[in-house]
Scaffold this active site. Structure first.
Site, short mmCIF file in Angstrom:
data_model
loop_
_atom_site.label_atom_id
_atom_site.label_comp_id
_atom_site.label_asym_id
_atom_site.label_seq_id
_atom_site.Cartn_x
_atom_site.Cartn_y
_atom_site.Cartn_z
N GLU A 123 0.79 -1.22 0.00
CA GLU A 123 0.00 0.00 0.00
C GLU A 123 0.84 1.28 0.00
OE1 GLU A 123 -3.32 0.32 -0.33
OE2 GLU A 123 -3.52 -1.86 -0.52
N SER B 275 -51.87 -17.48 43.14
CA SER B 275 -51.57 -17.56 44.58
C SER B 275 -50.10 -17.41 44.91
CB SER B 275 -52.09 -18.89 45.14
OG SER B 275 -53.50 -18.94 45.08
#
Length: 639
Positions: free
Chosen positions: A112, A385
């Site tokens: 690069e 309950s």
């Protein structure tokens, strides 16, 4: 119209004065090297300083001093096992430059920008080649970009290939090099660059393509990865391994030409067979019900953007093997219930450690692949309950009632809107005078409603809020019978405060959250607070032990002291068992998503309690037997 706004016939964008001048020179010389030489000379002489005047609106590169790129977040179990990754568009993990393989750094620079450590942001030779190629083609066909120019393009500029954008890249690159050191620029580049398949940065790319960290890449892997930058998906070994090897050979050849590797090293790297990893960008979670609940908690605390982009490291409260055990229990009992004629049912299970209020297991349904709805955290169902212990605790905390106080199981009616509400017991009938202990053990409904009215429904709701309930709760007359919607997570967390004899921390699935650099964002180290009266809590626990030893919850017996309560709603739409030992509180819920009946005779004691017993027997194996404190150790509140 000034020369600074004259439109170039190819780009149709404003052409800066210096570039317009060079365009004229290029035409006058027939596109020869004279134009290129003058451009590169002007660059070398600082000609782009004047160009900056024409780019006053360019971004200020100094913002990169505090720049934090979007980064993938990772979720782990309590022991560090990776469960899932969270990210938006960019799957990225930031690492410092010294944690990136020297082979990768050399390979990237070779292909690069081999002069990276020698130029000041732009390379005149590369620019010259690019300008000549672009003039010959009449458009931008070659970049000539340095790594610095690529970085500013990725961070600040559009992807459109135009003459003016290339000049802007050069200007910003020079500015960047004046502020940051070369190693800083290279580190930003290697963490920013796109490597295909939603992988950004060297670390994520290395793990995805080769199953290892960026620091561990060898020359063969590094050269293949470096070669992908130009066209990531095209040169991906997952897409075309042969083409990836060809591109790798080009990188290795360039490294040899530069003298950075020997011919022998080049040959060895070319011959080496690459062991491919697995794409990590969109992997599914190892424990999806857990990670979905963790994400929801993270978003509530930090917001969605921070979760998807903030690079969090999240340690959950969950042990992977323990959670798998819970899921297997739920799956097996789902099949067994179908064999008993209970079809299309769902089961949710939540286990909480009372000492920390850390969630230890959370199962949101019988099959996540078929239904991602998390019933443990998202489904508001009536507890029946199983809600009564909150009513009786509130009564005990007033000091006016004890487990041996007398209540009357007899007919009663209350005005409710335009009519009357008359509570009835499951199965019908009344038992007359009885102790609160007996009323709770046999799960009589009428006494619970009477006690709730006596102590005040607002007081009951206050108890619920104190121990972590967040669901909407209204003081309706039937509240003591669980006529409101709550989640299994809330029930398990609430009972966990009973199990700790009144000590409470916020129930959570998260132990700790850090950022990618180890800075602590959230520390959930338990900080228990005594929020319930110890005598009232111990008294309630003593009664709830009787529910298991000789009441509706006998199917939950596990051979050690345990307390709990069954729950069955009208028409058997929801059945529960919620119970605890000193080390763990667990809620089990069974119901249907369409809220239809499970079938006549289906109760919490017969169906949910055995699931609780099976899970708790395995969960507590190897754990020492612990006992609950006696109410006699505490002072009864004054009424």
């Amino acid at each position: 119209m000034s020369s600074s706004t004259i439109q170039d016939k190819h780009s149709r964008e404003p052409v800066p004065p210096i570039f317009k001048f060079m365009q004229g020179v290029g035409k006058a010389t027939g596109g020869t090297l004279l134009g290129i030489t003058m451009l590169t000379s002007s660059v070398a002489a600082g000609g782009l300083v004047g160009l900056a005047i024409s780019f006053r609106n360019l971004p200020d590169v100094r913002v990169l001093r505090s720049y934090a790129p979007t980064e993938t977040s990772y979720i782990y179990d309590v022991k560090g096992k990776h469960l899932t990754s969270l990210h938006g568009e960019a799957n990225r993990e930031i690492v410092p430059l010294d944690q990136i393989s020297p082979e990768l750094k050399r390979a990237v620079l070779a292909i690069e920008d081999s002069h990276f450590y020698f130029h000041q942001g732009i390379n005149p030779n590369s620019v010259g080649r690019a300008v000549r190629a672009n003039w010959q083609k009449g458009s931008v066909v070659e970049g000539g970009s340095t790594i610095t120019m690529q970085l500013v393009k990725n961070l600040f500029l559009s992807r459109k290939r135009t003459f003016s954008r290339k000049i802007a890249e050069a200007v910003l690159a020079i500015r960047l090099e004046q502020i940051f050191k070369k190693d800083q620029i290279l580190e930003m580049y290697l963490n920013q660059v796109y490597w295909g398949h939603n992988n950004y940065g060297a670390q994520t790319a290395s793990e995805s393509y080769f199953g290892k960290k960026a620091a561990d890449l060898n020359l063969a892997e590094a050269s293949m990865l470096a070669g992908m930058i130009q066209a990531p998906e095209d040169y991906s070994p997952f897409t075309n391994y042969k083409l990836a090897k060809q591109r790798q050979a080009q990188v290795l050849g360039r490294m040899r030409e530069l003298g950075w590797i020997t011919a022998q090293e080049e040959a060895a790297a070319r011959k080496l067979t690459i062991k491919k990893g697995q794409l990590t960008s969109w992997q599914t979670s190892e424990l999806p019900y857990i990670t979905d609940a963790v994400v929801a908690e993270l978003k509530e605390r930090f917001g969605p953007d921070a979760v998807l982009k903030g690079g969090m490291r999240v340690q959950t409260t969950i042990d992977y093997k323990f959670q798998r055990m819970a899921e297997q229990k739920v799956s097996r009992w789902h099949r067994r219930l179908q064999g008993w004629g209970v079809y299309n049912n769902q089961i949710a299970l939540v286990a909480v450690d009372p000492r920390t209020h850390f969630v230890k297991a959370l199962v949101g349904g019988v099959n996540y692949k078929k239904s991602k709805f998390n019933r443990a955290t998202q489904s508001l169902r009536q507890p029946g309950s199983a809600f009564k212990p909150f009513v009786y605790y509130t009564a005990f905390a007033t000091g006016k009632y004890s487990p041996y106080s007398t209540v009357y199981d007899s007919p009663v009616s209350y005005r409710d809107g335009g009519g009357y509400y008359s509570p009835r017991n499951y199965g019908g009938g009344y038992s007359g005078a009885m102790s609160i202990r007996q009323a709770l053990v046999v799960s009589a409904n009428v006494p619970a409603v009477k006690i709730g009215r006596s102590v005040g429904l607002d007081k009951v709701i206050e108890t619920l809020r104190t121990i972590g309930f967040k669901s909407p709760i209204e003081p309706v007359i039937s509240l003591p019978l669980g006529a409101i919607g709550v989640t299994p997570l809330e029930m398990a967390g609430g009972y966990a405060t009973f199990a700790s004899n009144g000590w409470h921390s916020d129930t959570t699935l998260i132990v700790r959250v850090t950022d990618s650099r180890g800075n602590v964002l959230l520390d959930n180290t338990p900080k228990p607070r005594l929020v319930l009266d110890p005598w009232a809590t111990a008294s309630l626990t003593q009664v709830l032990q009787g529910v298991i030893s000789g009441g509706t919850g006998k199917a939950a017996q596990i051979g050690r002291p345990a307390a709990g309560k069954t729950g069955t709603t009208s028409l058997e739409k929801d059945v529960w068992f919620v119970g605890y030992v000193p080390q763990m509180s667990t809620a089990v819920w069974i119901g249907k998503d369409n809220n239809r009946s499970l079938g006549g005779g289906v109760t919490g004691g017969q169906y949910a309690a055995p699931i609780w017993r099976d899970f708790m027997s395995t969960a507590m194996s190897g754990e020492p037997v612990q006992y609950f404190p006696s109410p006699s150790k505490f002072e009864r509140p004054r009424s």
